[in-house]
Design a protein around this motif. Structure first.
Motif, PDB file in Angstrom:
ATOM      1  N   PRO A 118      10.893  15.814  30.105  1.00  0.00           N
ATOM      2  CA  PRO A 118       9.743  14.970  29.763  1.00  0.00           C
ATOM      3  C   PRO A 118      10.067  13.890  28.728  1.00  0.00           C
ATOM      4  O   PRO A 118       9.586  12.771  28.847  1.00  0.00           O
ATOM      5  N   TRP A 119      10.924  14.220  27.739  1.00  0.00           N
ATOM      6  CA  TRP A 119      11.206  13.224  26.699  1.00  0.00           C
ATOM      7  C   TRP A 119      11.946  12.034  27.259  1.00  0.00           C
ATOM      8  O   TRP A 119      11.617  10.882  26.971  1.00  0.00           O
ATOM      9  N   ASN A 120      12.965  12.331  28.081  1.00  0.00           N
ATOM     10  CA  ASN A 120      13.712  11.224  28.668  1.00  0.00           C
ATOM     11  C   ASN A 120      12.842  10.409  29.605  1.00  0.00           C
ATOM     12  O   ASN A 120      12.974   9.196  29.685  1.00  0.00           O
ATOM     13  N   LEU A 121      11.952  11.105  30.307  1.00  0.00           N
ATOM     14  CA  LEU A 121      11.051  10.397  31.213  1.00  0.00           C
ATOM     15  C   LEU A 121      10.160   9.457  30.407  1.00  0.00           C
ATOM     16  O   LEU A 121       9.916   8.310  30.802  1.00  0.00           O
ATOM     17  N   THR A 122       9.697   9.945  29.256  1.00  0.00           N
ATOM     18  CA  THR A 122       8.878   9.093  28.399  1.00  0.00           C
ATOM     19  C   THR A 122       9.663   7.852  27.979  1.00  0.00           C
ATOM     20  O   THR A 122       9.140   6.735  28.033  1.00  0.00           O
ATOM     21  N   ILE A 123      10.921   8.067  27.588  1.00  0.00           N
ATOM     22  CA  ILE A 123      11.741   6.916  27.166  1.00  0.00           C
ATOM     23  C   ILE A 123      11.892   5.934  28.324  1.00  0.00           C
ATOM     24  O   ILE A 123      11.714   4.726  28.166  1.00  0.00           O
ATOM     25  N   LEU A 124      12.159   6.473  29.513  1.00  0.00           N
ATOM     26  CA  LEU A 124      12.344   5.607  30.677  1.00  0.00           C
ATOM     27  C   LEU A 124      11.086   4.786  30.944  1.00  0.00           C
ATOM     28  O   LEU A 124      11.144   3.576  31.155  1.00  0.00           O
ATOM     29  N   TYR A 125       9.944   5.460  30.923  1.00  0.00           N
ATOM     30  CA  TYR A 125       8.687   4.747  31.157  1.00  0.00           C
ATOM     31  C   TYR A 125       8.447   3.697  30.082  1.00  0.00           C
ATOM     32  O   TYR A 125       7.996   2.593  30.383  1.00  0.00           O
ATOM     33  N   LEU A 126       8.754   4.055  28.831  1.00  0.00           N
ATOM     34  CA  LEU A 126       8.542   3.097  27.738  1.00  0.00           C
ATOM     35  C   LEU A 126       9.381   1.843  27.964  1.00  0.00           C
ATOM     36  O   LEU A 126       8.883   0.718  27.864  1.00  0.00           O
ATOM     37  N   TYR A 187      14.515  -0.919  40.987  1.00  0.00           N
ATOM     38  CA  TYR A 187      15.675  -0.143  41.416  1.00  0.00           C
ATOM     39  C   TYR A 187      16.181   0.691  40.252  1.00  0.00           C
ATOM     40  O   TYR A 187      16.506   1.879  40.398  1.00  0.00           O
ATOM     41  N   TRP A 188      16.230   0.063  39.060  1.00  0.00           N
ATOM     42  CA  TRP A 188      16.752   0.769  37.897  1.00  0.00           C
ATOM     43  C   TRP A 188      15.801   1.861  37.468  1.00  0.00           C
ATOM     44  O   TRP A 188      16.219   2.901  36.975  1.00  0.00           O
ATOM     45  N   LEU A 189      14.504   1.619  37.683  1.00  0.00           N
ATOM     46  CA  LEU A 189      13.546   2.684  37.381  1.00  0.00           C
ATOM     47  C   LEU A 189      13.804   3.891  38.276  1.00  0.00           C
ATOM     48  O   LEU A 189      13.867   5.037  37.809  1.00  0.00           O
ATOM     49  N   SER A 190      13.996   3.614  39.584  1.00  0.00           N
ATOM     50  CA  SER A 190      14.181   4.769  40.475  1.00  0.00           C
ATOM     51  C   SER A 190      15.533   5.442  40.214  1.00  0.00           C
ATOM     52  O   SER A 190      15.655   6.663  40.351  1.00  0.00           O
ATOM     53  N   GLU A 191      16.531   4.635  39.798  1.00  0.00           N
ATOM     54  CA  GLU A 191      17.806   5.246  39.398  1.00  0.00           C
ATOM     55  C   GLU A 191      17.598   6.161  38.193  1.00  0.00           C
ATOM     56  O   GLU A 191      18.146   7.258  38.108  1.00  0.00           O
ATOM     57  N   GLY A 192      16.769   5.660  37.244  1.00  0.00           N
ATOM     58  CA  GLY A 192      16.492   6.445  36.043  1.00  0.00           C
ATOM     59  C   GLY A 192      15.821   7.758  36.383  1.00  0.00           C
ATOM     60  O   GLY A 192      16.168   8.821  35.849  1.00  0.00           O
ATOM     61  N   ILE A 193      14.869   7.677  37.331  1.00  0.00           N
ATOM     62  CA  ILE A 193      14.174   8.905  37.739  1.00  0.00           C
ATOM     63  C   ILE A 193      15.180   9.878  38.362  1.00  0.00           C
ATOM     64  O   ILE A 193      15.162  11.077  38.090  1.00  0.00           O
ATOM     65  N   GLU A 194      16.081   9.315  39.160  1.00  0.00           N
ATOM     66  CA  GLU A 194      17.096  10.163  39.785  1.00  0.00           C
ATOM     67  C   GLU A 194      17.966  10.828  38.710  1.00  0.00           C
ATOM     68  O   GLU A 194      18.306  12.003  38.812  1.00  0.00           O
ATOM     69  N   TRP A 195      18.294  10.050  37.657  1.00  0.00           N
ATOM     70  CA  TRP A 195      19.105  10.626  36.587  1.00  0.00           C
ATOM     71  C   TRP A 195      18.366  11.780  35.922  1.00  0.00           C
ATOM     72  O   TRP A 195      18.949  12.816  35.606  1.00  0.00           O
ATOM     73  N   ILE A 196      17.052  11.574  35.738  1.00  0.00           N
ATOM     74  CA  ILE A 196      16.293  12.602  35.040  1.00  0.00           C
ATOM     75  C   ILE A 196      16.292  13.901  35.839  1.00  0.00           C
ATOM     76  O   ILE A 196      16.313  14.996  35.283  1.00  0.00           O
ATOM     77  N   VAL A 197      16.314  13.778  37.176  1.00  0.00           N
ATOM     78  CA  VAL A 197      16.313  14.991  37.987  1.00  0.00           C
ATOM     79  C   VAL A 197      17.710  15.612  38.086  1.00  0.00           C
ATOM     80  O   VAL A 197      17.881  16.801  37.899  1.00  0.00           O
ATOM     81  N   PHE A 198      18.731  14.757  38.351  1.00  0.00           N
ATOM     82  CA  PHE A 198      20.064  15.317  38.590  1.00  0.00           C
ATOM     83  C   PHE A 198      21.045  15.114  37.447  1.00  0.00           C
ATOM     84  O   PHE A 198      22.041  15.813  37.362  1.00  0.00           O
TER      85      PHE A 198
END
Lengths: 229, 243
Positions: A118-126, A187-198
């Protein structure tokens, strides 16, 4: 901080805005998780980037309105620097969107969604939020009326989402599209989401956020040029 | 019938409205192109290529937004900028309103025809019978125009009416399960089977292209019933609000 306060008041006075700003993130929390393994995060979180883009264009439209109504001209004569006007407005937009991000992350956590980190996701969204605000700022500077700016940006959002791999995994697209996708911030957002999962390598995450911040800086520079007439 | 003669000028005005044109023609063309390239020739569960399904749904889905043009013109001409000028003309404003509606419907149908031709020529999408597809598109665009006008007349604030029309368009697409699959709820299923205009139009085209003409008629008839109901509402709300 008068302009900041005033910007907040102006945004929250509009009832549709309030509805739009609160209802959508809350609705996004309750969207289900996809069954066939993609998107990786629950749908609401996958599409939250699109929502951020929509919200940012809607919020920044008050600056285009200022230009339409000649407020910018009056400000130029007033003892307020353009820089002050700009950052206080941008701060107001950011505060509102940060609240939305907090709502969706904490809501998802409470609801029991699997958010991985969740924390990294928050950073990504920010970070993506800053990109979204500066993109819409730059976009608005191309237009004279907020209606046409908003309507065409709507189409652009759909395209960015589609080609950037938010609606479809990029791997599904033909090679040409896969290469073009890199230029879209989504694209970078979806890459970030992928990073958060894997993801394991911290450097990748920093790189993704760095690219998004670069986009933010680039568009901020374009968008912050003062246009009086 | 001088009111009907204004259709020509409304048409000219519409053809110069580039933003609407981008949104209702440019965006669908780009979307369809991207989707068709991505989906390729993959076949779905029922044997029809997924591309045929998605593209037909997209074209029909954009018809849901066609009413926005009618709505804007009616608002501008009869409630806002040009209200007083038009009221001072020796013509019937109600009939003028209808001619705007007619022009909007025709415009929307034309955009639909362009899209159908584009998808058939470039991506070889199977629309079944062209005349049937045209009929369904006509029904869809009439329904969308009428529904949008009902919104315009029933709400005092035009901004809210605009939002409602978007809710109508996006809501129907959402309920049809285009963004993500809807939960398997009896109410939603029933709504999609009997009320959702997008699904009715799609089922009608789908039935006709797979040979079930009578079922196609059934769905078209259901769509027509919706149009009749909306038209009744339009008459009721319009009588109160028309200047």
């Amino acid at each position: 901080m008068t302009i900041f306060r005033f910007a907040l008041k102006r945004i929250l006075r509009d009832k549709t805005n309030v509805l739009f700003l609160t209802l959508f993130p809350i609705a996004a929390i309750f969207l289900p998780t996809a069954e066939d393994g993609w998107p990786l995060l629950p749908l609401g979180y996958q599409y939250f980037g699109i929502l951020l883009l929509f919200v940012s264009i809607r919020l920044t439209s008050i600056m285009i309105e200022d230009r339409q109504k000649g407020v910018v001209k009056r400000l130029a004569a007033a003892p307020v620097s353009h820089f002050n006007y700009l950052w206080q407005n941008l701060l107001a937009f950011s505060v509102i969107m940060i609240i939305q991000i907090i709502i969706i992350i904490s809501g998802g956590y409470a609801y029991g969604h699997e958010l991985y980190e969740p924390w990294n996701l928050t950073i990504l969204y920010l970070v993506f939020m800053f990109t979204a605000i500066s993109i819409s700022l730059a976009w608005n500077s191309l237009y004279r009326s907020k209606e046409s700016s908003f309507l065409i940006f709507m189409a652009v959002i759909v395209l960015m989402a589609l080609l950037g791999g938010i609606l479809f995994p990029v791997e599904m697209m033909p090679v040409v599209f896969e290469r073009i996708a890199v230029i879209f911030p989504t694209y970078w957002l979806s890459e970030g989401i992928e990073w958060i999962v894997f993801g394991e390598d911290r450097g990748d995450f920093l790189f993704i956020n760095g690219v998004l911040l670069l986009y933010a800086l680039f568009f901020l520079i374009i968008g912050s040029i003062r246009r009086i007439s | 019938m001088k009111e009907l003669a204004t259709i020509r000028f409304i048409g000219i005005r519409m053809s110069r409205d580039f933003i609407t044109m981008i949104l209702l023609l440019g965006v669908p063309i780009i979307l369809i192109t991207v989707f068709s390239i991505i989906l390729g020739e993959v076949e779905g569960l029922s044997g029809t290529p997924i591309r045929d399904e998605t593209v037909v749904l997209l074209v029909l889905g954009f018809q849901l937004f066609g009413g926005a043009i009618t709505m804007n013109y009616v608002h501008q001409d009869l409630f806002a900028e040009r209200k007083n000028r038009l009221l001072s003309l020796p013509m019937n404003t109600t009939l003028y309103g209808f001619s705007i509606m007619l022009a909007g419907i025709i415009y929307s149908i034309l955009l639909g025809i362009i899209l159908i031709t584009y998808t058939t020529m470039v991506f070889d999408v199977n629309w079944g019978n062209f005349i049937w597809a045209l009929l369904v598109i006509t029904l869809m665009s009439s329904l969308s125009s009428i529904v949008c006008l009902v919104f315009t007349f029933s709400v005092k604030n035009f901004k809210i009416a605009e939002r409602l029309s978007e809710v109508y368009g996006v809501g129907m697409i959402l309920l049809a399960g285009l963004f993500f699959p809807m939960p398997d709820n009896a109410l939603i299923n029933m709504f999609n089977d009997y009320v959702n205009p997008l699904m009715l139009a799609y089922s009608s085209i789908d039935q006709v292209r797979s040979g079930g003409l009578s079922d196609g008629w059934l769905y078209a008839a259901l769509l027509s019933v919706l149009i009749l109901i909306a038209f009744g509402l339009l008459l009721l709300t319009g009588r109160r609000r028309m200047p």
